[in-house]
Design a protein around this motif. Sequence first.
Motif, short mmCIF file in Angstrom:
data_model
loop_
_atom_site.label_atom_id
_atom_site.label_comp_id
_atom_site.label_asym_id
_atom_site.label_seq_id
_atom_site.Cartn_x
_atom_site.Cartn_y
_atom_site.Cartn_z
N PRO A 35 0.87 -1.22 0.06
CA PRO A 35 -0.11 -0.10 -0.07
C PRO A 35 1.07 1.19 -0.20
O PRO A 35 1.98 1.27 0.42
CB PRO A 35 -0.78 -0.12 1.39
CG PRO A 35 -0.03 -0.91 2.08
CD PRO A 35 0.90 -1.88 1.34
N PRO A 36 0.27 2.36 -0.35
CA PRO A 36 1.17 3.69 -0.34
C PRO A 36 1.25 3.74 1.13
O PRO A 36 0.78 3.62 2.08
CB PRO A 36 -0.05 4.52 -1.05
CG PRO A 36 -1.25 4.09 -0.83
CD PRO A 36 -0.97 2.63 -0.81
N LEU A 37 2.72 4.74 1.23
CA LEU A 37 3.02 4.87 2.52
C LEU A 37 3.10 6.70 2.65
O LEU A 37 3.39 7.06 1.85
CB LEU A 37 4.57 4.29 2.95
CG LEU A 37 4.56 2.98 3.07
CD1 LEU A 37 6.05 2.52 3.12
CD2 LEU A 37 3.70 2.40 4.15
N VAL A 38 2.51 7.06 3.76
CA VAL A 38 2.48 8.39 3.83
C VAL A 38 3.45 8.80 5.21
O VAL A 38 3.11 8.12 6.15
CB VAL A 38 0.99 9.01 4.21
CG1 VAL A 38 0.98 10.61 4.14
CG2 VAL A 38 0.24 8.47 2.75
N GLY A 39 3.97 10.04 5.17
CA GLY A 39 4.61 10.33 6.40
C GLY A 39 4.71 11.74 6.41
O GLY A 39 4.31 12.61 5.51
N LEU A 75 5.54 6.38 -2.20
CA LEU A 75 5.71 7.17 -0.79
C LEU A 75 5.63 8.57 -1.00
O LEU A 75 5.60 9.20 -2.04
CB LEU A 75 7.54 6.96 -0.78
CG LEU A 75 8.08 5.54 -0.68
CD1 LEU A 75 9.46 5.80 -0.62
CD2 LEU A 75 7.41 4.91 0.48
N LEU A 76 4.89 9.10 -0.13
CA LEU A 76 4.61 10.48 -0.09
C LEU A 76 4.68 11.26 1.29
O LEU A 76 4.43 10.47 2.43
CB LEU A 76 2.78 10.50 -0.13
CG LEU A 76 2.28 11.94 -0.21
CD1 LEU A 76 2.06 12.36 -1.68
CD2 LEU A 76 0.99 12.09 0.36
N VAL A 77 5.45 12.35 1.29
CA VAL A 77 5.76 13.06 2.55
C VAL A 77 5.17 14.31 2.37
O VAL A 77 5.00 15.11 1.31
CB VAL A 77 7.16 13.10 2.48
CG1 VAL A 77 7.69 14.10 3.62
CG2 VAL A 77 8.08 11.79 2.75
N VAL A 78 4.36 14.61 3.55
CA VAL A 78 3.61 16.12 3.39
C VAL A 78 4.45 16.78 4.52
O VAL A 78 4.62 16.44 5.58
CB VAL A 78 2.10 15.93 3.89
CG1 VAL A 78 1.60 17.07 4.00
CG2 VAL A 78 1.46 15.11 2.96
N ARG A 79 5.14 17.80 4.00
CA ARG A 79 5.93 18.80 4.94
C ARG A 79 5.21 20.10 5.04
O ARG A 79 4.67 20.89 4.12
CB ARG A 79 7.21 19.02 4.34
CG ARG A 79 7.98 19.74 5.35
CD ARG A 79 9.63 20.13 4.53
NE ARG A 79 9.75 20.29 3.11
CZ ARG A 79 9.63 21.32 2.63
NH1 ARG A 79 9.75 22.40 3.25
NH2 ARG A 79 9.92 21.42 1.40
N ALA A 80 4.98 20.40 6.37
CA ALA A 80 4.06 21.83 6.73
C ALA A 80 5.09 22.76 6.66
O ALA A 80 6.06 22.86 7.27
CB ALA A 80 3.50 21.25 8.13
#
Length: 119
Positions: A35-39, A75-80
């Motif tokens: 599955p996709p991984l999100v961080g 792989l998805l990274v969300v940076r605030a």
Amino acid sequence: MRRGEDFAVAIRRGDRAGRRTLVVHMKRRDELDTPPLVGFVVSRAVGGAVTRNLVKRRLRHLMRDRLHLLPRGSLLVVRANPPAASARFERLAAELDVALDRLLGRRGSDPQARTDGRR
């Protein structure tokens, strides 16, 4: 996503879409059986611990509803960014949608038309 290697791969080798309140990095992988991984990355520049945790919880909640949009194995990274601390929930949702649309190649949506975070 928990491994530092996964964060590094997504940020260094993936595509990037930036908005005022956040930046999204995505690396597509050929591992279709996972599955996709999100961080999430919320640095001290965003605010104190309470503010950072609030922003992280909001982003996690928003991504939960959008997880089905991501390709398997990605792989998805969300940076605030610092403005995320004072952004309303609806603004975070709209900017996340625009960034994801850009990364996923969906250009047909109007970012101004979606202010409530819904499609």
